[in-house]
Write a protein that holds these residues in place. Structure first.
Motif, PDB file in Angstrom:
ATOM      1  N   ALA A 159       4.843 -11.948 -15.303  1.00 56.77           N
ATOM      2  CA  ALA A 159       5.994 -11.033 -15.305  1.00 56.77           C
ATOM      3  C   ALA A 159       5.963 -10.100 -16.516  1.00 56.77           C
ATOM      4  O   ALA A 159       5.374 -10.401 -17.554  1.00 56.77           O
ATOM      5  CB  ALA A 159       7.281 -11.851 -15.312  1.00 56.77           C
ATOM      6  N   ASN A 160       6.580  -8.944 -16.354  1.00 52.73           N
ATOM      7  CA  ASN A 160       6.847  -7.990 -17.452  1.00 52.73           C
ATOM      8  C   ASN A 160       5.584  -7.523 -18.175  1.00 52.73           C
ATOM      9  O   ASN A 160       5.576  -7.420 -19.401  1.00 52.73           O
ATOM     10  CB  ASN A 160       7.828  -8.619 -18.462  1.00 52.73           C
ATOM     11  N   ARG A 161       4.577  -7.238 -17.448  1.00 49.65           N
ATOM     12  CA  ARG A 161       3.350  -6.749 -18.090  1.00 49.65           C
ATOM     13  C   ARG A 161       3.019  -5.334 -17.638  1.00 49.65           C
ATOM     14  O   ARG A 161       1.852  -4.908 -17.641  1.00 49.65           O
ATOM     15  CB  ARG A 161       2.205  -7.731 -17.827  1.00 49.65           C
ATOM     16  N   GLN A 162       4.056  -4.581 -17.241  1.00 54.67           N
ATOM     17  CA  GLN A 162       3.842  -3.224 -16.744  1.00 54.67           C
ATOM     18  C   GLN A 162       3.157  -2.332 -17.775  1.00 54.67           C
ATOM     19  O   GLN A 162       2.344  -1.470 -17.416  1.00 54.67           O
ATOM     20  CB  GLN A 162       5.196  -2.592 -16.338  1.00 54.67           C
ATOM     21  N   ALA A 163       3.487  -2.543 -19.048  1.00 61.51           N
ATOM     22  CA  ALA A 163       2.945  -1.660 -20.094  1.00 61.51           C
ATOM     23  C   ALA A 163       1.416  -1.682 -20.116  1.00 61.51           C
ATOM     24  O   ALA A 163       0.769  -0.657 -20.359  1.00 61.51           O
ATOM     25  CB  ALA A 163       3.506  -2.074 -21.452  1.00 61.51           C
ATOM     26  N   GLU A 164       0.833  -2.843 -19.852  1.00 63.74           N
ATOM     27  CA  GLU A 164      -0.643  -2.956 -19.838  1.00 63.74           C
ATOM     28  C   GLU A 164      -1.244  -2.017 -18.797  1.00 63.74           C
ATOM     29  O   GLU A 164      -2.270  -1.374 -19.024  1.00 63.74           O
ATOM     30  CB  GLU A 164      -1.072  -4.376 -19.439  1.00 63.74           C
ATOM     31  N   PHE A 165      -0.588  -1.991 -17.623  1.00 62.32           N
ATOM     32  CA  PHE A 165      -1.107  -1.157 -16.531  1.00 62.32           C
ATOM     33  C   PHE A 165      -0.935   0.327 -16.863  1.00 62.32           C
ATOM     34  O   PHE A 165      -1.838   1.132 -16.611  1.00 62.32           O
ATOM     35  CB  PHE A 165      -0.374  -1.491 -15.223  1.00 62.32           C
ATOM     36  N   ILE A 166       0.229   0.670 -17.413  1.00 65.99           N
ATOM     37  CA  ILE A 166       0.500   2.087 -17.724  1.00 65.99           C
ATOM     38  C   ILE A 166      -0.546   2.593 -18.721  1.00 65.99           C
ATOM     39  O   ILE A 166      -1.133   3.666 -18.552  1.00 65.99           O
ATOM     40  CB  ILE A 166       1.939   2.233 -18.284  1.00 65.99           C
ATOM     41  N   VAL A 225       0.869  -1.175   0.000  1.00 69.51           N
ATOM     42  CA  VAL A 225       0.000   0.000   0.000  1.00 69.51           C
ATOM     43  C   VAL A 225       0.907   1.226   0.000  1.00 69.51           C
ATOM     44  O   VAL A 225       1.763   1.376   0.883  1.00 69.51           O
ATOM     45  CB  VAL A 225      -0.922   0.023   1.239  1.00 69.51           C
ATOM     46  N   ASN A 226       0.735   2.068  -0.977  1.00 75.03           N
ATOM     47  CA  ASN A 226       1.595   3.258  -1.138  1.00 75.03           C
ATOM     48  C   ASN A 226       3.079   2.875  -1.032  1.00 75.03           C
ATOM     49  O   ASN A 226       3.840   3.497  -0.297  1.00 75.03           O
ATOM     50  CB  ASN A 226       1.223   4.329  -0.118  1.00 75.03           C
ATOM     51  N   SER A 227       3.431   1.841  -1.733  1.00 72.23           N
ATOM     52  CA  SER A 227       4.820   1.328  -1.835  1.00 72.23           C
ATOM     53  C   SER A 227       5.333   0.648  -0.577  1.00 72.23           C
ATOM     54  O   SER A 227       6.481   0.215  -0.526  1.00 72.23           O
ATOM     55  CB  SER A 227       5.806   2.438  -2.235  1.00 72.23           C
ATOM     56  N   TYR A 279       6.232  -4.233 -10.002  1.00 70.16           N
ATOM     57  CA  TYR A 279       5.122  -3.430 -10.541  1.00 70.16           C
ATOM     58  C   TYR A 279       4.988  -2.074  -9.851  1.00 70.16           C
ATOM     59  O   TYR A 279       4.180  -1.245 -10.257  1.00 70.16           O
ATOM     60  CB  TYR A 279       3.807  -4.216 -10.450  1.00 70.16           C
ATOM     61  N   LEU A 280       5.792  -1.817  -8.808  1.00 69.03           N
ATOM     62  CA  LEU A 280       5.732  -0.506  -8.150  1.00 69.03           C
ATOM     63  C   LEU A 280       6.119   0.610  -9.116  1.00 69.03           C
ATOM     64  O   LEU A 280       5.651   1.742  -8.997  1.00 69.03           O
ATOM     65  CB  LEU A 280       6.674  -0.489  -6.938  1.00 69.03           C
ATOM     66  N   SER A 281       6.971   0.267 -10.093  1.00 66.08           N
ATOM     67  CA  SER A 281       7.439   1.292 -11.040  1.00 66.08           C
ATOM     68  C   SER A 281       6.304   1.890 -11.860  1.00 66.08           C
ATOM     69  O   SER A 281       6.396   3.008 -12.350  1.00 66.08           O
ATOM     70  CB  SER A 281       8.485   0.691 -11.975  1.00 66.08           C
ATOM     71  N   VAL A 282       5.207   1.136 -11.993  1.00 63.01           N
ATOM     72  CA  VAL A 282       4.075   1.638 -12.800  1.00 63.01           C
ATOM     73  C   VAL A 282       3.565   2.964 -12.239  1.00 63.01           C
ATOM     74  O   VAL A 282       3.229   3.895 -12.981  1.00 63.01           O
ATOM     75  CB  VAL A 282       2.926   0.592 -12.805  1.00 63.01           C
ATOM     76  N   PHE A 283       3.557   3.080 -10.904  1.00 62.57           N
ATOM     77  CA  PHE A 283       2.906   4.237 -10.285  1.00 62.57           C
ATOM     78  C   PHE A 283       3.633   5.547 -10.575  1.00 62.57           C
ATOM     79  O   PHE A 283       3.024   6.609 -10.521  1.00 62.57           O
ATOM     80  CB  PHE A 283       2.770   4.020  -8.773  1.00 62.57           C
ATOM     81  N   SER A 284       4.920   5.467 -10.872  1.00 58.34           N
ATOM     82  CA  SER A 284       5.648   6.706 -11.159  1.00 58.34           C
ATOM     83  C   SER A 284       5.182   7.314 -12.482  1.00 58.34           C
ATOM     84  O   SER A 284       5.470   8.465 -12.775  1.00 58.34           O
ATOM     85  CB  SER A 284       7.153   6.435 -11.196  1.00 58.34           C
ATOM     86  N   THR A 285       4.444   6.561 -13.278  1.00 60.57           N
ATOM     87  CA  THR A 285       3.981   7.079 -14.571  1.00 60.57           C
ATOM     88  C   THR A 285       2.545   7.606 -14.503  1.00 60.57           C
ATOM     89  O   THR A 285       2.025   8.097 -15.490  1.00 60.57           O
ATOM     90  CB  THR A 285       4.002   5.963 -15.635  1.00 60.57           C
TER      91      THR A 285
END
Lengths: 529, 417
Positions: free
Chosen positions: A272-279, A68-70, A159-165
């Protein structure tokens, strides 16, 4: 009841007993736990002085990770091991669920004894014929076997990296979940099965908010006259006093949108490696922050395949569960096989045989194999979902839909993967057919009854046969029968949606893993509010 | 020795199901569940097991997996005292007598079976929770929860269900059950219509009245949502947001409804069972477990809710409205018209607080008299209005005179489905 007679069964059960050390994921080698190597020369027991009994033993390993919130707020594995026994004797069912798997022999004997102490009942159930043993185990190293908690934690962190976008982000949350379930079953009619399933998923949730200017006040019923607050004391408390309710009525207002996107897989590596979908998904979510609320009324609705799925499940699927018809024999006339209930293009199916979906159930909890069951074919009612008992009552065939959520509960008639079969229109043709209305892209929740309800998550206006701006909708709802009649268009593509989060609820049992889907459909009139 | 706390849950359940007055199944259940938190170098590690195992073996076998810890300072059980809380009413419950009561209830329901089919479900669950630590300090609670549920179907109706009645009580009395079912069933076959518009609305079933309607308030008043500006009411502590007759509390002790939490999952013992959330319409408090309390520099509120499988998390026990002065009956008699909702599913809020709920089964009351059943409708409003300017009155009891929250009467927009 002789324990010697029961020993045949409990030899098999012994093989399902694990100790805590064996429950560690790396030790979960399914090939070591097979029950199929039982000595075939053992005498088969088929008469214990009662009408019927069966035993189901389940081992489940759940894993949950949450940020939650990283900040990591949950990370655990939950192994569980328990059994469910059913005895049918003298016109009644006697059930027992327990974690004391070492005492199943005495528990069964007690249950049988109880069945003789109480007066007989009126239930009818004939012991089913034996069926060939069934075994389907996930090969070692596949699915979610052998994946350590550390690996799962690391995947979730990635997947935490998604939130920076994500713009306008107020709070965020990641949930990782997987389930590995192994079942073994045997019955007094010599049915036997053993299988396992595993699946998992990740969901990212965000709260987006952005201030905007409002021209004139709409206090939405905010009480007036009191103001503002000093926060202090217990739990973040306020002693009252000064507020400016007019902060809503004048100038500034913060618009919000809560969004979520999930992925599902039956293999760990596929998460794994599906960050682009979330962004991509959260980019689209920005459009909803300032979306207006719909003016309530009846209008045309186009549902995406995901929403078609929940509509099919809630509106028609539950209605097809035959155990719900047992209570009132008169209602069977209203729901007679052969009755026309929808347009000729409408066919609805339930099928537990779809591997790699959350509705996969190759054999049900009383040993009936999965099959493709048409519930509606070309607009006509052609079938319903059955257990052994309901099939006997209705003089129809069991369909492999007797399921429980876990060893705590008795199996009841449930869906597996339920969907509408595709039609012939393109999605654009559906929109043109609707002309003016709303398109429901996904949903928060749905529920069923004679009136079914779906709470949309993202919805868009349809204007002049084209997708328009986002709009907020609390719920869409309709009568089952009217809505089936009002399906005026079915698209030509079909998607079956799975999820590792939530599931179906019926009575006290929730959530049960199911899948649902279909094509996009156009319903000419529904209540939208 | 590593520091730890261990939660053990033991449940013994008996349940009976009936169909049209006849027992169809009997069930016994026994479950043992254990959850352990170990604290090492600023991290907490969770282990759980749902199965039959000795506590010492479980503790011995739980090995720390690096990277799987949650950053958390060791927090000893908030208060240690060897306590064993036993709900008094448990001592009067005799299961065999309880079976007799079920038979008696089913018998007095016979007159209804000509028109209605009824499925009944009765269960008694004895729940024991033991929370202890490495020094054998221990907190223990034991209580009984008894629930019964009727699913109602009008004979010949094409729907899967036409109504329901749920209650939680250790005293199964035929008279009370029949009185409640009369309220649900007697007017069923008289159909009335209502033009769309604004009407007083009352949710009679406590599931409807409590769980869905307070959802937005609840999610706003958890400390992390509140302080991260993620809740609809973030930043509004101290604000008179609702009608001054509206008081909302978090209750950790309502044994008759199954709420019995003399201590929370972190061993925190509240001095009062009612923790105020909204007082006289003013948003008064947010809830926090020990972790959130530390993070946001506030006091924990006894809301470290924990089951065996997870770490404690800030969550509500049971959110209840505090009663007003007049009875439900008195208020109904004062209203020219009121929609009394008997069965509804799937209501939801938009993210800005607009609310809508389809209603399958409701009655129209005029000056306290039930005049008939309405066709399916949808009721619609906004959270601020429902408990603010459109709140009519809160009663001293509820429609079924059960232990649940009192009745909240509010004006809502009624749409005809």
């Amino acid at each position: 009841m002789s324990q010697v007679k029961l020993s045949h069964y409990f030899k098999k059960i012994d093989k399902m007993k694990f100790n805590l050390n064996q429950l560690k994921p790396n030790n979960l080698d399914p090939s070591n736990k097979s029950l199929s190597d039982t000595d075939p020369s053992q005498p088969q027991i088929n008469h214990l002085g009662i009408d019927f009994f069966d035993i189901r033993i389940e081992f489940t390993l759940l894993t949950r990770v949450e940020f939650v919130n990283s900040e990591a707020t949950s990370c655990y594995e939950l192994p569980s091991l328990g059994a469910f026994i059913r005895v049918f004797n003298r016109g009644r069912w006697y059930f027992l669920s327990t974690t004391k798997v070492d005492q199943l022999d005495t528990e069964l004997a007690d249950l049988i004894a109880t069945s003789y102490k109480l007066p007989p009942g009126d239930e009818v159930f004939k012991s089913p014929k034996d069926s060939p043993p069934f075994e389907r185990l996930i090969p070692q190293g596949k699915g979610f076997y052998g994946i350590s908690l550390t690996q799962k934690m690391q995947l979730t962190k990635s997947y935490l990296s998604v939130f920076s976008t994500v713009a306008n982000l107020k709070t965020h949350r990641i949930e990782y979940s997987d389930t590995l379930k192994k079942k073994a079953y045997m019955s007094s009619s010599e049915s036997f099965f053993e299988y396992d399933v595993s699946h998992g998923g990740i969901v990212l949730r965000v709260v987006l908010a952005e201030e905007c200017l409002v021209e004139s006040g709409d206090s939405s019923g905010v009480s007036s006259g009191v103001t503002s607050g000093v926060t202090s004391g217990v739990g973040g408390s306020a002693s009252g006093n000064q507020v400016s309710p007019s902060e809503f009525a004048s100038g500034r207002q913060e618009d919000r949108f809560e969004d979520g996107h999930y992925i599902y897989a039956s293999e760990f590596v596929d998460l794994a490696n599906r960050q682009a979908e979330f962004i991509e998904s959260f980019k689209e979510a920005q459009k909803f922050i300032h979306a207006p609320t719909i003016i309530p009324g009846k209008m045309g609705v186009v549902m995406s395949s995901q929403v078609t799925g929940v509509f099919t499940h809630e509106s028609f699927g539950h209605k097809s569960e035959a155990d719900l018809l047992l209570v009132d024999p008169d209602s069977i006339k209203e729901w007679e096989i052969g009755k026309k209930v929808g347009a000729e293009t409408l066919s609805i199916v339930d099928c537990g045989a779809h591997e790699y979906t959350s509705g996969y159930c190759p054999i049900d909890d009383e040993g009936t194999l999965a099959q493709k069951s048409y519930l509606i074919k070309n607009g006509y009612l052609v079938g319903r979902l059955h257990s052994q008992q309901t099939a006997q009552v209705f003089n129809e065939l069991p369909t492999g839909n007797m399921r429980s959520i876990n060893f705590e509960y008795e199996p009841i008639v449930r869906m597996t993967s339920t969907y509408i079969e595709p039609g012939h229109l393109t999605f654009d043709e559906l929109l043109r057919k609707c002309d003016t209305g709303v398109y429901i892209y996904n949903y928060r929740q749905g529920s069923g009854g004679s009136t079914f309800t779906i709470a949309p998550h993202r919805a868009y206006r349809i204007e002049n046969g084209k997708l328009g701006q986002p709009v907020r909708i609390s719920v869409i709802s309709g009568s089952l029968f009217k809505t089936l009649e009002n399906i005026e268009g079915i698209s030509n593509n079909i998607v079956l949606h799975s999820s590792a989060f939530g599931g179906c609820g019926k009575g006290e049992q929730a959530p049960l893993s199911v899948a649902m889907g279909g094509p996009a459909i156009y319903v000419s009139q529904m209540q939208v509010s | 020795m590593k520091k730890y706390d261990l939660l053990t849950e033991i449940e013994k359940i008996k349940s009976i199901k009936t169909r049209n007055g006849k027992i169809t199944s009997l069930k016994n259940s026994f479950f043992k569940k254990m959850g352990l938190r170990k604290f090492v170098d600023g991290y907490g590690y969770s282990f759980s097991y749902f199965g039959d195992i000795l506590a010492d073996d479980f503790v011995k076998n739980s090995e720390i997996v690096l990277d799987a810890g949650i950053p958390i300072d060791f927090m000893p059980l908030a208060e240690f005292q060897s306590n064993s809380f036993v709900c008094k009413s448990t001592q009067t419950l005799n299961f065999e007598k309880w079976e007799e009561s079920i038979q008696a209830i089913e018998k007095v329901l016979e007159p209804y079976r000509e028109r209605f089919s009824l499925e009944g479900s009765y269960s008694v669950n004895q729940k024991t929770k033991i929370l202890n630590d490495e020094n054998k300090n221990s907190l223990q609670s034991t209580h009984l929860v008894s629930t019964h549920w009727y699913s109602i179907k009008r004979n010949g109706s094409p729907t899967i269900g036409d109504g329901y009645f749920w209650n939680a009580t250790l005293n199964l009395t035929p008279e009370y059950t029949v009185e409640c079912l009369k309220k649900i069933l007697d007017g069923y076959d008289t159909k009335v219509t209502l033009p769309p518009g604004d009407y007083p609305v009352l949710f009679a079933q406590h599931h409807d009245a409590e769980e869905s309607l307070f959802e937005k308030i609840k999610s706003s008043l958890v400390a992390n949502n509140y302080y991260e500006n993620a809740g609809l009411f973030s930043g509004k502590l101290g604000t008179a947001y609702f009608d001054e007759r509206f008081n909302l509390v978090d209750s950790n002790m309502n044994p008759s409804l199954g709420v019995f939490a003399p201590f929370d999952g972190e061993g925190f013992i509240r001095s009062h069972s009612h923790f105020p959330l909204i007082e006289k319409g003013i948003i008064k408090n947010v809830i926090a477990d020990q972790r959130l309390a530390k993070k946001y520099k506030i006091q924990p509120t006894g809301n470290g809710i924990r089951d065996f499988k997870s770490s404690p998390k800030a969550a509500f026990n049971r959110v209840e409205v505090l009663p007003g002065e007049k009875s439900t009956e008195q208020i109904l008699k004062s209203l020219p018209q009121c929609v009394v909702v008997m069965m509804s599913w799937g209501g939801d809020f938009t993210d800005i607080g607009d609310y809508s709920r389809p209603v399958e089964f409701s009655y129209l009351f005029e000056f306290g008299e039930c005049v008939g059943r309405l066709a399916p409708i949808t009721v619609q409003s906004n959270i601020n209005k429902m408990f603010g300017c459109e709140l009519i009155e809160i009663s001293s009891d509820n429609f079924f005179k059960s232990g649940a929250s009192p009745s909240v009467f509010m004006n809502m927009n009624v749409l005809i489905n």
